[in-house]
Scaffold this motif. Structure first.
Motif, PDB file in Angstrom:
ATOM      1  N   THR A 103      39.972  41.058  43.988  1.00  0.00           N
ATOM      2  CA  THR A 103      39.038  42.163  43.683  1.00  0.00           C
ATOM      3  C   THR A 103      37.630  41.573  43.762  1.00  0.00           C
ATOM      4  OG1 THR A 103      39.149  41.668  41.317  1.00  0.00           O
ATOM      5  CG2 THR A 103      40.638  43.354  42.129  1.00  0.00           C
ATOM      6  N   THR A 131      37.288  48.315  41.302  1.00  0.00           N
ATOM      7  CA  THR A 131      36.738  47.216  42.064  1.00  0.00           C
ATOM      8  C   THR A 131      36.049  47.755  43.311  1.00  0.00           C
ATOM      9  OG1 THR A 131      37.200  45.141  43.195  1.00  0.00           O
ATOM     10  CG2 THR A 131      38.891  46.840  43.360  1.00  0.00           C
ATOM     11  N   THR A 170      42.360  38.628  40.120  1.00  0.00           N
ATOM     12  CA  THR A 170      41.334  39.532  39.603  1.00  0.00           C
ATOM     13  C   THR A 170      40.737  38.958  38.323  1.00  0.00           C
ATOM     14  OG1 THR A 170      40.923  41.840  38.983  1.00  0.00           O
ATOM     15  CG2 THR A 170      43.077  40.967  38.398  1.00  0.00           C
TER      16      THR A 170
END
Ligand code: SF4
Ligand code: SF4
Ligand code: SF4
Ligand code: SF4
Lengths: 288, 112, 291
Positions: free
Chosen positions: B6, B23, B69
């Protein structure tokens, strides 16, 4: 008669007023108090009562029947809330996002998404002598407060006769849950503080009540701090000020302990008497 | 194997985006042919709470095995990713994509 | 760029006054975002100029075009929200009841129903007295506070902070534990919990901290009016230790909060006693923790 107690934002004393007014009234007559701030019900912390009934509350959501599904994708397409999605050869339903509109279920060509009940919260019915207290609490993660508010009101309508005074502690703000909690009320009490924040929030709350065409009055909490902006505004707009609850550190202390205040602070009792007198004139004036 | 990040940009030096559902981009790194491909997710950045599952569905379509992420997806998105058998590694929110990739290889990121 | 989000569970804890004071201390280094869109108050302390405003649309609302409607009644039959009724012989949608599910429009045999985008409020970018910018919004009456407007305010603040190379974004978070607060928390570097020592304060703190934990965010706590109830203050402090939350400061019960607000000022501008210093120290402590 149904009285909703509301405010433009939280922390103005809405819950304090609801519980004290209800407990005081219940010294002489039967009262139903309901905490409709289902996301964060707090009134119960101030009420000592015995549980008489408890029930789970449900909403309807679709459930996927894999063997009946042809993976046509219609359900995903018709759901405006992304509550049902297709993932390869799988359909996933997100009950917390579902608004229960039935579109996916009824438009599914093969009946592969029947609606089933899903728990969204708990309703509690407590009793202390003449005071009945109904509290509903939304499960953490659930997003739609409105259906639970509605079901709580339905519960009250089913279990109490019309002549009993009902007090609704409404959620704060001006969004859908507030509308749901106040739209059936005969009269709305808006609680505010005599400060610029309080005035600003009051103006928004007043606009909301005008939009709903509800009769309303104002109770000023922590009277004595701040300035006279709120009182001047009410006078300008011909809004009745039902009571002014004084600013007193003692009240904040009692509140912090989860205690009722009207028996400890005589001025508060006097102000509650004014509110009650006003409500009586309303009743005589024909408001049911 | 394909790995998804992300991110806030489309380069190895771009910053990671700590968020999952909103994101700005996914960067998909394909180890086999050493290719880095961006996917623009900005249209969902103003979306409501339902952004998570929708973004997870998009990621499913991009077919990675691993997601790297920052804070980790919310419950709904996590359940989609689980069904999609995508492994999630978190804690890379303050890094560049390159740093996040190295931290992952060295086993420094926490599995969600 | 770091994002600091201030939340409190329920209102009335002094959250906005504290947030505005931090914004004032941060001055030109800080972009301010007021995500309490349902009861936005920060503008009363920071005096924004409302220089740029834009309407915000989210969700849908059904509208029946009478010219195409044959009054067949199918829409009212499928609507689960009692939003369609017959008024003067015409099928009509009540905008306050409509959930925007779009079901009626899908099944109307004559395509007489249109899904309008719903205007749910307005958002602004303003210059404020700290020499910086603020993003804020106003949610429309009866609108669904689904968190989208909150997300919009935050995204705009982020964009501004990146464009102008600011060090911090300070967010006045939304109340409650629903979607708006989830949107406020998304992407935070640090969360400041403002609470007060009352039974309900502690109760709300625990509930809202559940959310913070779910997002794996670092948090600190300010106990306001801490001398109102020593016992509960101790309970809160114990909770903070248990959960490893940074205990930032205990502030006293002080009517200076209200006085400053009445003058449209932050505590930093108006205070003469120790309160100001405590907030200055808190801000330093937060900066130290996140950098
Ligand atoms: S609409 Fe029914 S049949 Fe079509 S994908 Fe959905 S569940 Fe399956
Ligand atoms: S019932 Fe309505 S809201 Fe729920 S999943 Fe089906 S289409 Fe979506
Ligand atoms: S379904 Fe369409 S045609 Fe029938 S009453 Fe409703 S709007 Fe009119
Ligand atoms: S959009 Fe849904 S809620 Fe609104 S009127 Fe149509 S069916 Fe009813």
């Amino acid at each position: 008669m149904k009285i909703a107690i509301a405010s433009g934002k939280g922390g103005t004393g809405k819950t304090t007023l609801s519980v004290n007014l209800s407990a005081y009234l219940a010294e002489d007559e039967e009262i139903v108090l309901s905490d409709l701030d289902v996301e964060e019900p707090n009134s119960g912390l101030f009420i000592n009562a015995r549980m008489v009934h408890e029930e789970e509350k449900y909403k309807m959501v679709p459930e996927w029947k894999e063997d009946q599904c042809t993976l046509c994708g219609i359900c995903q397409e018709v759901c405006n809330f992304h509550a049902v999605i297709q993932l390869g050869e799988m359909i996933m339903v997100f009950p917390e996002l579902c608004h229960g509109c039935y579109a996916c279920s009824e438009l599914c060509p093969t009946d592969a998404l029947p609606m089933i009940p899903k728990k969204m919260g708990m309703l509690k019915h407590l009793q202390n002598d003449k005071l009945s207290f109904i509290e509903s609490r939304l499960d953490v993660g659930e997003e739609q407060a409105v259906p639970l508010i509605k079901q709580s009101q339905d519960y009250i309508d089913e279990h109490f006769t019309d002549d009993i005074l009902r007090i609704y502690d409404s959620p704060p703000g001006t969004s859908c849950p507030v509308i749901e909690a106040t739209k059936d009320a005969d009269f709305v009490i808006l609680v505010t503080e005599p400060t610029p924040f309080g005035l600003h929030d009051l103006k928004i709350a007043v606009e909301t009540m005008k939009e709903l065409k509800k009769p309303f009055g104002v109770v000023v909490n922590r009277h004595g701090i701040g300035n006279d902006g709120v009182l001047r505004y009410c006078e300008d707009k011909d809004i009745p000020v039902l009571a002014k609850i004084p600013n007193d550190r003692k009240i904040a202390e009692l509140y912090s302990e989860g205690k009722l205040i009207y028996n400890e602070v005589p001025e508060v009792k006097q102000e509650l008497d004014k509110i009650i007198a006003y409500l009586r004139t309303l009743k005589q004036g024909g408001v049911q | 194997m394909k790995i998804a990040f992300t991110t806030k940009g489309t380069e190895w030096d771009s910053m990671m985006d700590p968020r999952f559902g909103r994101t700005e981009f996914f960067l998909i790194y394909d180890e086999e042919n050493d290719e880095l491909k961006p996917h623009d997710n900005r249209s969902s950045s103003n979306d409501a709470h339902g952004a998570g599952p929708k973004t997870a569905q998009v990621l499913f379509g991009l077919d990675p095995k691993v997601l790297i992420t920052g804070n980790g997806p919310g419950g709904n998105a996590a359940s989609v990713l689980k069904k999609a058998r995508i492994d999630i590694y978190v804690g890379a929110g303050d890094m560049t994509v390159k740093e996040a990739w190295e931290a992952y290889k060295e086993g420094k990121l926490k599995k969600f | 760029m770091k994002e600091i989000v201030v939340i409190s569970g329920k209102g009335g804890t002094g959250k906005t006054s504290i947030t505005a004071s931090f914004a004032f201390l941060g001055g030109a280094d800080v972009i301010v975002a007021d995500c309490d869109v349902d009861a936005a108050d920060m503008h009363l302390l920071l005096q924004p100029d409302f220089a740029r405003g834009e309407d915000f649309y989210s969700g849908e609302l059904a509208k029946i075009h009478p010219d195409n409607c044959t009054q067949c009644g199918k829409c009212a039959e499928v609507c689960r929200f009692e939003a369609i009724s017959v008024i003067d012989g015409m099928h009509t949608v009540d905008p306050l009841s409509c959930e925007g599910c779009g079901y009626c429009a899908r099944i109307c045999p004559t395509n007489a129903i249109e899904n309008l985008s719903m205007n749910v409020g307005k958002w602004y970018i303003s210059s404020i007295k700290t020499g910086s910018l603020m993003v804020h919004a106003r949610l429309g009456i009866g609108a669904d506070n689904s968190g989208k407007l909150v997300a919009k305010v935050k995204n705009e603040a982020k964009r501004l902070a990146e464009e102008t190379n600011k060090d911090y974004i300070i967010v006045d978070g939304s109340p409650g534990i629903g979607c708006p607060v989830v949107s406020s928390l998304s992407g935070a570097s640090f969360v400041v919990l403002v609470t007060e020592p009352s039974v309900s304060g502690l109760h709300d703190l625990k509930r809202v901290y559940e959310l913070v934990k779910k997002f794996n965010l670092k948090a600190g706590c300010i106990i306001n009016k801490s001398d109102i109830n020593e016992k509960v203050t101790q309970e809160i402090e114990a909770f903070l230790r248990e959960e490893n939350i940074l205990h930032i400061v205990n502030l006293p019960y002080d009517e200076q909060f209200t006085k400053a607000m009445t003058n449209g000022q932050t505590i930093i501008e108006s205070d003469t006693n120790g309160l100001k210093q405590m907030i200055v120290d808190s801000w330093s402590k937060i900066k130290l923790t996140i950098n």
